[in-house]
Design a protein around this motif. Structure first.
Motif, PDB file in Angstrom:
ATOM      1  N   MET A   1       0.833  -1.195   0.000  1.00  0.00           N
ATOM      2  CA  MET A   1       0.000   0.000   0.000  1.00  0.00           C
ATOM      3  C   MET A   1       0.872   1.251   0.000  1.00  0.00           C
ATOM      4  O   MET A   1       0.574   2.224  -0.709  1.00  0.00           O
ATOM      5  CB  MET A   1      -0.936   0.004   1.213  1.00  0.00           C
ATOM      6  CG  MET A   1      -1.848   1.214   1.276  1.00  0.00           C
ATOM      7  SD  MET A   1      -3.034   1.141   2.653  1.00  0.00           S
ATOM      8  CE  MET A   1      -4.124  -0.142   2.041  1.00  0.00           C
ATOM      9  N   ALA A   2       1.942   1.232   0.779  1.00  0.00           N
ATOM     10  CA  ALA A   2       2.860   2.376   0.796  1.00  0.00           C
ATOM     11  C   ALA A   2       3.411   2.636  -0.601  1.00  0.00           C
ATOM     12  O   ALA A   2       3.468   3.794  -1.052  1.00  0.00           O
ATOM     13  CB  ALA A   2       3.996   2.121   1.784  1.00  0.00           C
ATOM     14  N   ARG A   3       3.775   1.589  -1.300  1.00  0.00           N
ATOM     15  CA  ARG A   3       4.336   1.761  -2.648  1.00  0.00           C
ATOM     16  C   ARG A   3       3.285   2.311  -3.606  1.00  0.00           C
ATOM     17  O   ARG A   3       3.592   3.163  -4.457  1.00  0.00           O
ATOM     18  CB  ARG A   3       4.889   0.426  -3.140  1.00  0.00           C
ATOM     19  CG  ARG A   3       6.059  -0.097  -2.295  1.00  0.00           C
ATOM     20  CD  ARG A   3       6.590  -1.427  -2.790  1.00  0.00           C
ATOM     21  NE  ARG A   3       7.525  -1.996  -1.823  1.00  0.00           N
ATOM     22  CZ  ARG A   3       7.327  -3.125  -1.153  1.00  0.00           C
ATOM     23  NH1 ARG A   3       6.224  -3.841  -1.374  1.00  0.00           N
ATOM     24  NH2 ARG A   3       8.214  -3.557  -0.284  1.00  0.00           N
ATOM     25  N   ALA A   4       2.047   1.845  -3.471  1.00  0.00           N
ATOM     26  CA  ALA A   4       0.973   2.337  -4.337  1.00  0.00           C
ATOM     27  C   ALA A   4       0.686   3.815  -4.077  1.00  0.00           C
ATOM     28  O   ALA A   4       0.513   4.605  -5.013  1.00  0.00           O
ATOM     29  CB  ALA A   4      -0.297   1.510  -4.118  1.00  0.00           C
ATOM     30  N   HIS A   5       0.660   4.212  -2.807  1.00  0.00           N
ATOM     31  CA  HIS A   5       0.411   5.618  -2.480  1.00  0.00           C
ATOM     32  C   HIS A   5       1.576   6.496  -2.928  1.00  0.00           C
ATOM     33  O   HIS A   5       1.373   7.629  -3.382  1.00  0.00           O
ATOM     34  CB  HIS A   5       0.176   5.769  -0.978  1.00  0.00           C
ATOM     35  CG  HIS A   5      -1.123   5.173  -0.533  1.00  0.00           C
ATOM     36  ND1 HIS A   5      -1.391   4.876   0.786  1.00  0.00           N
ATOM     37  CD2 HIS A   5      -2.231   4.789  -1.236  1.00  0.00           C
ATOM     38  CE1 HIS A   5      -2.610   4.366   0.881  1.00  0.00           C
ATOM     39  NE2 HIS A   5      -3.132   4.296  -0.331  1.00  0.00           N
ATOM     40  N   ALA A   6       2.786   5.986  -2.815  1.00  0.00           N
ATOM     41  CA  ALA A   6       3.952   6.749  -3.281  1.00  0.00           C
ATOM     42  C   ALA A   6       3.867   7.005  -4.781  1.00  0.00           C
ATOM     43  O   ALA A   6       4.199   8.101  -5.260  1.00  0.00           O
ATOM     44  CB  ALA A   6       5.243   6.001  -2.943  1.00  0.00           C
ATOM     45  N   ALA A   7       3.405   6.013  -5.542  1.00  0.00           N
ATOM     46  CA  ALA A   7       3.275   6.175  -6.999  1.00  0.00           C
ATOM     47  C   ALA A   7       2.222   7.228  -7.335  1.00  0.00           C
ATOM     48  O   ALA A   7       2.424   8.053  -8.245  1.00  0.00           O
ATOM     49  CB  ALA A   7       2.922   4.835  -7.640  1.00  0.00           C
ATOM     50  N   LEU A   8       1.104   7.231  -6.598  1.00  0.00           N
ATOM     51  CA  LEU A   8       0.077   8.248  -6.822  1.00  0.00           C
ATOM     52  C   LEU A   8       0.619   9.644  -6.525  1.00  0.00           C
ATOM     53  O   LEU A   8       0.328  10.606  -7.251  1.00  0.00           O
ATOM     54  CB  LEU A   8      -1.141   7.963  -5.942  1.00  0.00           C
ATOM     55  CG  LEU A   8      -1.968   6.722  -6.285  1.00  0.00           C
ATOM     56  CD1 LEU A   8      -3.048   6.503  -5.235  1.00  0.00           C
ATOM     57  CD2 LEU A   8      -2.598   6.856  -7.671  1.00  0.00           C
ATOM     58  N   CYS A   9       1.390   9.749  -5.458  1.00  0.00           N
ATOM     59  CA  CYS A   9       1.982  11.044  -5.107  1.00  0.00           C
ATOM     60  C   CYS A   9       2.992  11.489  -6.166  1.00  0.00           C
ATOM     61  O   CYS A   9       3.003  12.658  -6.574  1.00  0.00           O
ATOM     62  CB  CYS A   9       2.659  10.959  -3.732  1.00  0.00           C
ATOM     63  SG  CYS A   9       1.507  10.881  -2.343  1.00  0.00           S
ATOM     64  N   ALA A  10       3.845  10.569  -6.604  1.00  0.00           N
ATOM     65  CA  ALA A  10       4.872  10.920  -7.583  1.00  0.00           C
ATOM     66  C   ALA A  10       4.254  11.441  -8.873  1.00  0.00           C
ATOM     67  O   ALA A  10       4.794  12.360  -9.514  1.00  0.00           O
ATOM     68  CB  ALA A  10       5.745   9.698  -7.868  1.00  0.00           C
ATOM     69  N   ALA A  11       3.102  10.892  -9.260  1.00  0.00           N
ATOM     70  CA  ALA A  11       2.417  11.335 -10.487  1.00  0.00           C
ATOM     71  C   ALA A  11       1.955  12.780 -10.392  1.00  0.00           C
ATOM     72  O   ALA A  11       1.727  13.432 -11.421  1.00  0.00           O
ATOM     73  CB  ALA A  11       1.245  10.411 -10.781  1.00  0.00           C
ATOM     74  N   ARG A  12       1.829  13.295  -9.181  1.00  0.00           N
ATOM     75  CA  ARG A  12       1.394  14.676  -8.967  1.00  0.00           C
ATOM     76  C   ARG A  12       2.530  15.557  -8.431  1.00  0.00           C
ATOM     77  O   ARG A  12       2.289  16.656  -7.946  1.00  0.00           O
ATOM     78  CB  ARG A  12       0.213  14.708  -7.991  1.00  0.00           C
ATOM     79  CG  ARG A  12      -1.053  14.049  -8.543  1.00  0.00           C
ATOM     80  CD  ARG A  12      -2.191  14.114  -7.524  1.00  0.00           C
ATOM     81  NE  ARG A  12      -2.422  15.489  -7.061  1.00  0.00           N
ATOM     82  CZ  ARG A  12      -3.157  16.395  -7.708  1.00  0.00           C
ATOM     83  NH1 ARG A  12      -3.723  16.065  -8.867  1.00  0.00           N
ATOM     84  NH2 ARG A  12      -3.325  17.602  -7.215  1.00  0.00           N
TER      85      ARG A  12
END
Length: 306
Positions: free
Chosen positions: A101-112
């Protein structure tokens, strides 16, 4: 000195004292909690956000301290915290959640163009109140340096590795905590059942190789029968479940973690999930029909009625 604006999400047993320490250090703080009444003590010293969206738009840094991964997912994604953050802001998730989940949230943040750290903690409510938490940070080193001063207001920071590594370290911590609580419970009950004074046993062990923080604090809780929650057993059960899930993902078998998970599951099934996690002793007493520290422990054939 210019301080970044911080939004703190999750004013619970851990979050409230952490927020207090940030205010004491001079940080402008906005707070939001799913149960809004828990924010009331901060009304004169912080801004109380009416929504996750408002909290996000007020923040240079968002600190998240929620009970479990499902709550984190709901706030960061479903309620739109990430979607409402400005580029250049940073999310610090200090909850205990699955590494995936941490990795998924990090990817969402990086996209923004939003920074992200998974930075779960150890130290309980005492560590939170004393700003002495052990903070296990996963993520980019430059992002960590950007917010290090904020985190050091809350405790001691260790950079564990890339995103998800902080949560892996927390799982390792909780494996040791849960298994050691089980060991201390069994050791004290064994000694007491044989006629030894558990108070004296704990004192003697504290001077030897078996000494540990768990024996010191939770051993005393067991002797005092003080199971008011610092860390509720249901949270320890959740963590043991995450440990086993991660082990399966890595094709590992962890027999001790499995056994302790099952004991916490039994404790919760007996209606004691809100007891402190040192209350694992209660599950052990239940299956043996005995009680720690009684001058004459009843046999298993004649269990206690209370």
């Amino acid at each position: 000195m210019s301080y970044p604006c911080i939004s703190f999400i999750g004013i619970g047993l851990m979050g409230a004292p952490m927020a207090e320490n940030l205010i004491a250090a001079g940080y402008p703080l906005t707070v939001w909690n799913r149960t809004a009444a828990k924010c009331a003590p901060f009304a004169e010293r912080a801004t109380i956000a009416a929504s996750v969206e408002q909290a996000a738009k007020a923040a240079d840094i968002v600190i998240v301290m929620l009970e479990n991964g499902a709550a984190v997912e709901q706030v960061l994604v479903e309620q739109g915290l990430i979607a409402n953050l400005a580029p250049g802001s940073v999310v610090i998730d200090m909850s205990s959640a699955p590494p995936t989940m941490a990795r998924a949230h990090a990817a969402l943040c990086a996209a923004r163009d939003i920074g992200y750290l998974d930075a779960p903690v150890s130290g309980g409510t005492v560590g939170a109140a004393e700003a002495a938490l052990s903070i296990m940070a996963g993520g980019d080193g430059d992002t960590l340096e950007q917010v290090r001063a904020v985190l050091e207001t809350l405790g001691r920071v260790t950079h564990i590795g890339p995103v998800g590594a902080g949560q892996l370290a927390k799982l390792a911590n909780q494996a040791i905590v849960g298994i050691t609580i089980g060991a201390v419970s069994e050791a004290l009950l064994l000694a007491a059942k044989g006629g030894a004074d558990p108070v004296a046993v704990r004192e003697a062990l504290m001077g030897g190789f078996a000494s540990s923080r768990i024996l010191e604090l939770h051993g005393q809780r067991m002797i005092d029968r003080n199971f008011e929650p610092g860390a509720p057993a249901r949270i320890q059960l959740k963590d043991m479940r995450m440990i086993l899930d991660e082990a399966r993902n890595e094709q590992l078998t962890l027999p001790l973690a499995q056994r302790v998970h099952d004991e916490y599951l039994a404790l919760s099934a007996n209606g004691q999930g809100e007891a402190d996690h040192s209350g694992l002793l209660l599950a052990l007493e239940h299956i043996n029909g005995v009680r720690l520290g009684e001058p004459s422990l009843p046999s298993r054939a004649q269990p206690r009625k209370d």
